[in-house]
Write an enzyme that holds these catalytic residues in place. Structure first.
Site, PDB file in Angstrom:
ATOM      1  N   ASP A   1       1.271  25.648 -34.937  1.00  0.00           N
ATOM      2  CA  ASP A   1       0.005  26.156 -34.421  1.00  0.00           C
ATOM      3  C   ASP A   1       0.007  26.172 -32.896  1.00  0.00           C
ATOM      4  O   ASP A   1       0.916  25.649 -32.244  1.00  0.00           O
ATOM      5  CB  ASP A   1      -1.192  25.393 -35.002  1.00  0.00           C
ATOM      6  CG  ASP A   1      -1.229  23.931 -34.592  1.00  0.00           C
ATOM      7  OD1 ASP A   1      -0.835  23.611 -33.460  1.00  0.00           O
ATOM      8  OD2 ASP A   1      -1.662  23.094 -35.409  1.00  0.00           O
ATOM      9  N   LYS A   2      -1.014  26.789 -32.330  1.00  0.00           N
ATOM     10  CA  LYS A   2      -1.070  27.008 -30.882  1.00  0.00           C
ATOM     11  C   LYS A   2      -0.927  25.711 -30.096  1.00  0.00           C
ATOM     12  O   LYS A   2      -0.254  25.669 -29.062  1.00  0.00           O
ATOM     13  CB  LYS A   2      -2.384  27.704 -30.525  1.00  0.00           C
ATOM     14  CG  LYS A   2      -2.545  27.990 -29.042  1.00  0.00           C
ATOM     15  CD  LYS A   2      -3.895  28.619 -28.742  1.00  0.00           C
ATOM     16  CE  LYS A   2      -4.088  28.807 -27.239  1.00  0.00           C
ATOM     17  NZ  LYS A   2      -5.431  29.320 -26.909  1.00  0.00           N
TER      18      LYS A   2
END
Length: 257
Positions: free
Chosen positions: A116-117
């Protein structure tokens, strides 16, 4: 008796949009756009149906009049920086992991799984879909090792609770192992090993105990270590590393696209 249209296609046949992806040319979504624009021909005829079955060994496929040739197989490891999303194009205009590949002479490659980011570390990328799918198959149980900084110092009782796992909306969130690496002040680093790929599993597991995650770094997949690879940089895997990961997955070997 089944009609010809009801029969299952031969095992080597795939849909046209998937064929373009398997050949390492583009994503399936990009393939659908090329097909819709009438730029793809199969056997000399314009093909406008992305679900058209094609034989990768026999059918001639061309884009803009140029016959499609399978790209060389590429296997990369990237040290993903925090703040990038694991996608080709982002509708919100955020930076993506493909920004790290600019300037490299590469065919189209896709991430093997996601980070994820807010997460960072080891991310595999390839155009060998068979090899990637073998690693992603839940039956493979390929271990992924993370170093996680948290905003507290857990005692042994809390670590035991972490290891036991937690039920979140009917889903058991647990890890193969969780160990305390080091602590200092009000923070600590944990080493967490997963052998399954549930969405945001570590953050949700620790969040169930009101533990804030400060950093999450994937440092290994199977026996492949992130090592000293600089943040934002990528390198090709060696033949030995490709074979090693293939042996961990549900396939042996890496051919077949």
């Amino acid at each position: 008796m089944a009609r010809p249209s009801d029969k299952q296609p031969h095992a080597r046949k795939v849909s046209l949009n998937r064929a373009l992806s398997k050949l390492g040319l583009c994503s399936r979504k990009q393939a659908e756009l090329l097909i819709a624009e009438g730029r793809v021909r199969v056997g000399g005829k314009v093909a406008r149906d992305p679900s058209l079955w094609v034989d990768l060994e026999r059918d001639s496929i061309a884009i803009d009049g140029e016959r499609v040739i399978a790209e060389r197989k590429v296997y990369l490891m990237l040290n993903k920086p925090r703040g990038l999303v694991t996608t080709r194009d982002d509708p919100e205009g955020r930076g993506t992991v493909y920004d790290c590949l600019e300037g490299l002479d590469l065919p189209y490659v896709s991430p093997v799984g996601r980070l994820d980011k807010a997460s960072e570390g080891l991310l595999l990328m390839t155009n060998d879909t068979r090899w990637a799918n073998g690693l992603l198959d839940p039956a493979s149980h390929v271990a992924k090792t993370y170093h996680v900084q948290i905003a507290s110092v857990p005692d042994e009782a809390l670590l035991a609770q972490f290891r036991k796992g937690v039920d979140a909306d009917g889903e058991l969130l647990a890890a193969r192992s969780i160990e305390l690496l080091r602590s200092g002040g009000r923070t600590a680093w944990l080493e967490i090993v997963l052998d399954e790929g549930r969405n945001r599993q570590i953050r949700r597991l620790l969040g169930a105990f009101d533990i804030e995650v400060l950093r999450l770094v994937r440092v290994a997949i199977g026996d492949l270590q992130l090592g000293e690879l600089a943040k934002g940089k990528a390198r090709h895997l060696t033949a030995e590393e490709v074979a090693m990961l293939a042996s961990r997955g549900t396939i042996s070997g890496s051919s077949g696209g």
